[in-house]
Motif scaffolding. Sequence first.
Motif, PDB file in Angstrom:
ATOM      1  N   TYR A 148      72.430  29.157-103.797  1.00 18.23           N
ATOM      2  CA  TYR A 148      72.418  27.710-104.009  1.00 18.23           C
ATOM      3  C   TYR A 148      70.993  27.231-104.242  1.00 18.23           C
ATOM      4  O   TYR A 148      70.021  27.831-103.767  1.00 18.23           O
ATOM      5  N   LYS A 149      70.891  26.119-104.976  1.00 20.33           N
ATOM      6  CA  LYS A 149      69.605  25.471-105.207  1.00 20.33           C
ATOM      7  C   LYS A 149      69.747  24.010-104.818  1.00 20.33           C
ATOM      8  O   LYS A 149      70.715  23.352-105.222  1.00 20.33           O
ATOM      9  N   LEU A 152      64.520  34.379-101.799  1.00 19.15           N
ATOM     10  CA  LEU A 152      65.740  33.711-101.366  1.00 19.15           C
ATOM     11  C   LEU A 152      65.762  33.597 -99.853  1.00 19.15           C
ATOM     12  O   LEU A 152      65.424  34.549 -99.146  1.00 19.15           O
ATOM     13  N   ALA A 153      66.134  32.437 -99.357  1.00 22.59           N
ATOM     14  CA  ALA A 153      66.259  32.229 -97.915  1.00 22.59           C
ATOM     15  C   ALA A 153      67.708  32.472 -97.498  1.00 22.59           C
ATOM     16  O   ALA A 153      68.643  32.095 -98.203  1.00 22.59           O
ATOM     17  N   ILE A 154      67.892  33.110 -96.344  1.00 22.97           N
ATOM     18  CA  ILE A 154      69.231  33.357 -95.800  1.00 22.97           C
ATOM     19  C   ILE A 154      69.557  32.224 -94.847  1.00 22.97           C
ATOM     20  O   ILE A 154      68.908  32.052 -93.804  1.00 22.97           O
ATOM     21  N   SER A 155      70.553  31.431 -95.193  1.00 20.96           N
ATOM     22  CA  SER A 155      70.895  30.253 -94.394  1.00 20.96           C
ATOM     23  C   SER A 155      71.864  30.612 -93.280  1.00 20.96           C
ATOM     24  O   SER A 155      72.746  31.464 -93.441  1.00 20.96           O
ATOM     25  N   LEU A 180      73.639  41.346 -93.814  1.00 25.78           N
ATOM     26  CA  LEU A 180      72.978  40.052 -93.876  1.00 25.78           C
ATOM     27  C   LEU A 180      73.616  39.084 -92.879  1.00 25.78           C
ATOM     28  O   LEU A 180      74.837  39.077 -92.705  1.00 25.78           O
ATOM     29  N   PRO A 181      72.804  38.251 -92.221  1.00 30.98           N
ATOM     30  CA  PRO A 181      73.352  37.274 -91.267  1.00 30.98           C
ATOM     31  C   PRO A 181      74.294  36.266 -91.915  1.00 30.98           C
ATOM     32  O   PRO A 181      75.117  35.667 -91.243  1.00 30.98           O
ATOM     33  N   SER A 182      74.165  36.078 -93.235  1.00 31.79           N
ATOM     34  CA  SER A 182      74.995  35.108 -93.949  1.00 31.79           C
ATOM     35  C   SER A 182      75.037  35.484 -95.422  1.00 31.79           C
ATOM     36  O   SER A 182      74.137  36.149 -95.939  1.00 31.79           O
ATOM     37  N   ARG A 183      76.096  35.081 -96.100  1.00 32.20           N
ATOM     38  CA  ARG A 183      76.193  35.323 -97.540  1.00 32.20           C
ATOM     39  C   ARG A 183      75.711  34.111 -98.336  1.00 32.20           C
ATOM     40  O   ARG A 183      75.703  34.126 -99.561  1.00 32.20           O
ATOM     41  N   LEU A 184      75.327  33.038 -97.637  1.00 24.87           N
ATOM     42  CA  LEU A 184      74.819  31.841 -98.295  1.00 24.87           C
ATOM     43  C   LEU A 184      73.295  31.921 -98.404  1.00 24.87           C
ATOM     44  O   LEU A 184      72.594  31.930 -97.396  1.00 24.87           O
TER      45      LEU A 184
END
Length: 430
Positions: free
Chosen positions: A333-334, A373-376, A415-419
């Motif tokens: 996402y951006k 990329l940041a992992i949200s 990964l802690p999240s896929r977002l």
Amino acid sequence: MSTNDSATTASTRQFVLEKESELRLEVGPEALLRLRLTAGAAEVFGAELPPGKWIIVPALRNIAIFTWKGATIELDGISEVEYVADETPMVSYVNVHAILDGRRSRTKNSNNLDSSQGPRTIVVGPTDSGKSSLCRMLLNWACKRNWKPTFVDLDISQGSITMPGCISASSVEMPMDAFWGFPTEMPVVYFYGHTSASVNVELYKVLMKELAQTLEKRFLCFPEYEVAGMVINTMGWIEGLGYELLLQAINTFNVNVVLVLGQEKLFSMLRDVLKGKPHVDIVKLHKSEGVVLRNQKVRQMSRSYRIREYFYGLNNELSPYSISMNYGDISVYKIDGGPQAPRSALPIGAEPITDPTRAALVNINYELIHAILAISYAKEPDQIISSNIAGFLYVTEIDVESKRITLLAPCPGELPSRLLIMGTLKWSEN
């Protein structure tokens, strides 16, 4: 005593410092320099140097080794500039610390619940005025007095706590090492994604509010953090919209001490606009003459070093992990509001409106190459802006035919999240 204002050869030399003087060093991008304290006592940004131990100075560092009572420093290796100065603003800086220390003590000993808030100090001033250095000193001196202050970094251009492009905070529970960065206890990180606040001003404002609200909740759970207060580092953008963002930061974090470094005009403007707030103290401080002005190239190089340090460590002691995934395994996402609807799709007379804080899904393509990329931690896309960050990934390869993306992660594992969130922050290992 030896002094040298030009590049030095790789040889051992000694500096004898008189009381309240400092040895100033500028280390280049490829230089290797180490130092040790051989006599007396000295500190760097408020962190005491261990006696007799050789310490490696990382590349692209400008430091000042200060002594209150006298010291002898030995250098080995190469620096671009090295000289001794006996005129420093350190006495005024430590006087500020003493005042903040007194406020913390009074707050701790007060039975008045309304006065449980410790000093919330914001350091403001133009670019390259020594703001981050002063923040380090105030934090280190507070830790030596057994306080646990919270460091808030609003300077997205460099990144003191984590990656550039972030608004972040961390409690500091022990004195920081002179050269190796901030020890982070329970860091709170929000990904802005750019190195200039002008790219998306509304997003910057929203993330400041999110961070402030998160810290207020933490203070309710940990009273010792609230008593110790905050030390807030800011951007060097102090005119126009940058000035408005400074005022917003002062209000958002409920600041009660404003330290203005090296800017008479800014001090005067803030004094006038804040005179209606009797509980806000504004203090003008001189910047150190040892502060080095950095051009855009040096800033970009420093930023690149900071990103590399996240994945590989300061001395390549870390081994990042390569991950190959299908496009469908992640969602990128951006936060920029996304594309506007065409006027033909709107009611007659209506103007297209974008929300600069809306997270828009991004198609994975070659645009992502070299992106950070940041992992949200968000569970759903509409939670992205209010969720802090678990970590960062670096896009090393995009295979459009097989629809696979290769990412560099600081460690192996799921990964802690896929977002994931992208901005304009990019990096190249080459």
